[in-house]
Design a protein around this motif. Sequence first.
Motif, mmCIF file in Angstrom:
data_model
loop_
_atom_site.group_PDB
_atom_site.id
_atom_site.type_symbol
_atom_site.label_atom_id
_atom_site.label_comp_id
_atom_site.label_asym_id
_atom_site.label_seq_id
_atom_site.Cartn_x
_atom_site.Cartn_y
_atom_site.Cartn_z
ATOM 1 N N GLN A 28 67.513 -30.691 -13.128
ATOM 2 C CA GLN A 28 67.204 -32.379 -13.603
ATOM 3 C C GLN A 28 68.218 -33.070 -14.953
ATOM 4 N N ARG A 29 68.783 -31.933 -16.212
ATOM 5 C CA ARG A 29 69.893 -32.374 -16.724
ATOM 6 C C ARG A 29 71.072 -31.581 -16.890
ATOM 7 N N GLY A 30 71.194 -31.540 -15.477
ATOM 8 C CA GLY A 30 72.437 -31.005 -14.692
ATOM 9 C C GLY A 30 73.493 -30.307 -15.233
ATOM 10 N N LEU A 31 72.148 -28.799 -15.412
ATOM 11 C CA LEU A 31 73.291 -27.331 -15.408
ATOM 12 C C LEU A 31 72.116 -26.857 -13.873
ATOM 13 N N CYS A 32 73.397 -26.412 -13.197
ATOM 14 C CA CYS A 32 72.984 -25.368 -12.095
ATOM 15 C C CYS A 32 73.446 -24.618 -11.889
ATOM 16 N N PHE A 33 73.068 -23.647 -10.990
ATOM 17 C CA PHE A 33 73.045 -22.220 -10.973
ATOM 18 C C PHE A 33 73.036 -21.184 -10.121
ATOM 19 N N VAL A 34 74.127 -20.614 -9.970
ATOM 20 C CA VAL A 34 73.973 -19.549 -8.885
ATOM 21 C C VAL A 34 73.781 -18.316 -9.258
ATOM 22 N N PRO A 35 72.930 -17.727 -8.386
ATOM 23 C CA PRO A 35 72.802 -16.205 -9.042
ATOM 24 C C PRO A 35 73.672 -15.039 -8.317
ATOM 25 N N GLU A 36 73.419 -14.336 -8.837
ATOM 26 C CA GLU A 36 74.023 -12.993 -8.429
ATOM 27 C C GLU A 36 73.582 -12.508 -6.954
ATOM 28 N N ALA A 85 68.216 -25.597 0.891
ATOM 29 C CA ALA A 85 68.704 -26.227 0.373
ATOM 30 C C ALA A 85 68.093 -27.309 -0.504
ATOM 31 N N LEU A 86 66.880 -27.672 -0.155
ATOM 32 C CA LEU A 86 65.474 -29.140 -0.475
ATOM 33 C C LEU A 86 65.556 -27.511 -1.657
ATOM 34 N N LEU A 87 65.582 -26.720 -1.198
ATOM 35 C CA LEU A 87 64.644 -25.886 -3.088
ATOM 36 C C LEU A 87 65.577 -25.784 -3.957
ATOM 37 N N SER A 88 66.229 -25.479 -4.201
ATOM 38 C CA SER A 88 67.409 -25.938 -5.837
ATOM 39 C C SER A 88 68.179 -27.870 -5.945
ATOM 40 N N GLY A 89 67.469 -28.239 -4.635
ATOM 41 C CA GLY A 89 68.599 -30.010 -4.794
ATOM 42 C C GLY A 89 67.794 -30.479 -5.151
ATOM 43 N N TYR A 90 66.452 -30.636 -4.977
ATOM 44 C CA TYR A 90 65.071 -31.845 -4.692
ATOM 45 C C TYR A 90 64.936 -31.939 -6.540
ATOM 46 N N SER A 91 66.206 -31.682 -7.494
ATOM 47 C CA SER A 91 65.392 -31.613 -8.654
ATOM 48 C C SER A 91 66.345 -32.365 -9.160
ATOM 49 N N ARG A 92 67.798 -32.470 -8.567
ATOM 50 C CA ARG A 92 68.882 -33.407 -8.090
ATOM 51 C C ARG A 92 69.366 -34.561 -7.521
ATOM 52 N N GLN A 93 68.852 -34.394 -5.969
ATOM 53 C CA GLN A 93 69.495 -34.862 -4.944
ATOM 54 C C GLN A 93 68.077 -35.929 -4.487
ATOM 55 N N PRO A 94 68.480 -37.162 -4.597
ATOM 56 C CA PRO A 94 67.243 -37.965 -3.677
ATOM 57 C C PRO A 94 66.543 -37.329 -2.549
ATOM 58 N N PHE A 95 66.034 -35.755 -2.368
ATOM 59 C CA PHE A 95 65.295 -35.655 -1.660
ATOM 60 C C PHE A 95 63.495 -36.146 -1.658
ATOM 61 N N LEU A 96 63.517 -36.221 -2.200
ATOM 62 C CA LEU A 96 61.914 -36.731 -2.534
ATOM 63 C C LEU A 96 61.730 -38.163 -2.155
ATOM 64 N N ARG A 97 60.400 -38.473 -1.594
ATOM 65 C CA ARG A 97 60.046 -40.180 -2.327
ATOM 66 C C ARG A 97 58.871 -39.820 -2.243
ATOM 67 N N ARG A 98 57.981 -40.226 -3.355
ATOM 68 C CA ARG A 98 56.647 -40.777 -3.905
ATOM 69 C C ARG A 98 55.992 -38.947 -3.649
ATOM 70 N N GLY A 99 56.419 -37.761 -3.354
ATOM 71 C CA GLY A 99 56.452 -36.033 -3.438
ATOM 72 C C GLY A 99 56.246 -35.800 -2.256
ATOM 73 N N PHE A 100 56.636 -37.140 -0.906
ATOM 74 C CA PHE A 100 57.074 -36.275 0.279
ATOM 75 C C PHE A 100 58.801 -36.405 1.129
ATOM 76 N N VAL A 101 58.919 -35.073 0.804
ATOM 77 C CA VAL A 101 60.706 -34.388 1.512
ATOM 78 C C VAL A 101 61.054 -35.525 2.634
#
Lengths: 524, 310
Positions: free
Chosen positions: A333-341, A358-374
């Motif tokens: 959320q604060r801007g640090l994204c991470f690609v593991p090995e 994509a949702l799993l790592s993207g929901y922190s920053r992308q507008p993927f959720l609305r009131r808890g729903f995907v």
Amino acid sequence: MTTQDFTPRLQLQQVVKAFPGCLANDRVDLRVMPGEIHALLGENGAGKSTLVKMIFGLLRPDAGTLSWEGETVRVESPARARQLGIGMVFQHFSLFEALTVKENIALGMGNPPPMKELERQILAVEERYGLPLDPNRAVHSLSVGEKQRIEIVRCLLQNPRLLIMDEPTSVLTPQEADKLFVTLRQLRSEGCSILYISHKLDEVRQLCDAATILRGGRNVGTCVPAEETAASMAALMVGETIEVVESGVAVERGAVRLALRQVSRPAASALAVALDEISLEVHSGEIVGIAGVAGNGQAELLEALSGEWLCAADKVSLDGQGVGHLGPHKRRQRGLCFVPEERLGHGSVPEMSLHDNALLSGYSRQPFLRRGFVRQGAVKDFAREVIDRFDVRCSGFGAAAGSLSGGNLQKFIVGREVHQTPEVLVIAQPTWGVDAGAAAIIHRSLQALAAQGTAVLVVSQDLDELMLISHRIGAICGGRLSPLYQRNDLTIEEVGLLMTGTALETAGVMYAADHSRGDAHVAS
Amino acid sequence: MSESVLMLQAVALTIIGAATPLLFAALGEMVTERSGVLNLGLEGMMLIGAVAAFAATVVSGNPYLGVLAGAAAGALVALLHGLLVLSLLANQVATGLAMTLFGVGLSALLGAGFVGTTITPLPTLAIPLLADVPLLGSLLFDHNALVYLSLLLVVGLSLFIYHTRAGLILRAVGESPSSAHALGYPVIRIRYLALIFGGAMAGVGGAYLSLVSTPMWSENMTAGRGWVALALVVFASWKPGRVLAGAYMFGGVTILQLHGQGMGVSIPSQFLSMLPYLATVVVLVLISRDSVKLRENRPASLGRVFRPSA
């Protein structure tokens, strides 16, 4: 050359192998002569792995013939292949981590002698080919290079006449690779043939006597690597000229975005490495590369960066804010994204679709959720954009992550993070096992990201890659980080020295480490 | 001989009686899990083994045939489990639970006609000379054949797992089925064999209950021993010697609570009956605290579906 040398050791004629929905090998020919190091070249998905699996008896061809020293044979199992004199060193090692070196070797032999005798034979082969290894050590405690040695020794014990090597140097340091080449040349001089799969065309030019090139499952030609340039071979592989990634693009280095301050961490287990006061700073617009032999603290460092391991808040800071105590989601959320090995399992859930991943790592920053729903539409759009932008070859965003080839999944996982334009990107092994075309796409995207002001930290074992894209380079060894040097001040051999924990000053090389802090300057 | 010595001897003998069925089931499960397959159907397989052994003994009059029938019945249920999880790639946890429920039901159905029937239990075989040694003689050398067999099994499995090529292959398959497959080992076949062996041993454990412990059939007579055996394998970190120690420890706890009830300890008997199961939970929690230790011996592929790919 004597006359008998004109019978090919191995000859494949018009070999066809189809999988549901894909023709992996379409009438492929291959000829390997005795005492020849023969390169098999091609992009990911060109059909190289399928072809060697058929030679080693793991797959059976649908059509075509395979002849061994002039006689047509059917290789119906790996046991049969070993019996013929074919050995294989796998790309992802077929080793058993919990077992000892000796036990692993015994498992790979058709009919091993009693353990005492086997130990004696192992030591004899190690002596002869300069491959030191303790037969009684547990495999999980070994480095990648040593693990590879197990596989090689295992093959050599059975006096192979053809050794298949699938990307043997992709995880080795330059020094380890050089040692491997010595062993391979010695084998060649003893008459053993080697079928050598690699993406590293410079290496192929140095080592190989002949090359067969596959594209899309078909032969597109053979060549003598020494008479070609890396670029001309790459062009044959891809079918078009690859735009070469230019290194050292001038960047305006901005403020410090990511900083580690004396991060220390005790070893979590007998198998882990302790981190010893690691400090580093990555500026906006710059790519910092961390080299190192696997198992020297990279995993621990990456966990400290991603937030999987927590420490005091001020130990890790992001744009000046302490985030050491925050987990991965808050750091994203604060801007640090991470690609593991590790792509499968850590970087993605193999059984889940690409858009769910994509949702799993993207929901922190992308507008993927609305009131808890995907918001499924938004997630799918995002996945589709990533697939298009990074040329991910798959059946669509609904494809299971595990069904993609390694290179394509890597493009997706890198793309998933890069496409969010993070403030800081930490990325491990960005192009491991990825072909030249895909590697170029990933490298260019990292450079573009840095040019937009992102601070990029690359942890990689591939020195060519680090030399190509980094602005500053350091190496981690035994949990300690070397000083970071301007890339242009280093040769690849010097990085190799850093990886062994040797300080350049003591090695008789005079370089001033780059200790400058925050002062913007142009890294060329 | 004083009374207290005789008393101690009696306690020791009952501990052996309580530990032996656990030992069989746990040793079998240990081999199964070493191949990477989790068999949560242990309780069901023990029950089916118990009823089959009892029925075969009633019909033939020979308790040894009963033991064989118990082993065969356990193996058969294990084969069914294997068909589902190894060939049809079903989830091992769900299928295992289903096997237990199936075993409870089927054994009750098959055993309905045998409730109240009595048999001659498995005879004790005193080892000549040795059994006549005072004190220790009857303690160590005056048991039924299954007690001796269970102890031989511990030794045999230790040798097998650590000192034979077949044992090495078994460990390799449990550690990394994909690597074993790449080297050309028949992963699925090896897992079937390990699973069937585990089922047969669970069947023998069940047979011990219905032929020795209480020579009669009653519904659900294993009373959760299959689950205790499963926990024992983890407790023993997949090592035969520790399975032995664990089985006797749990056997001891079971017997102590019985004697505690007998001596009128002023704790409600329900609490005492809980003791062995409580001990299982406590030990599991203690062991699981050290995740590193736990992982060192744990077969890495345990419980995961393996789909042989090219």
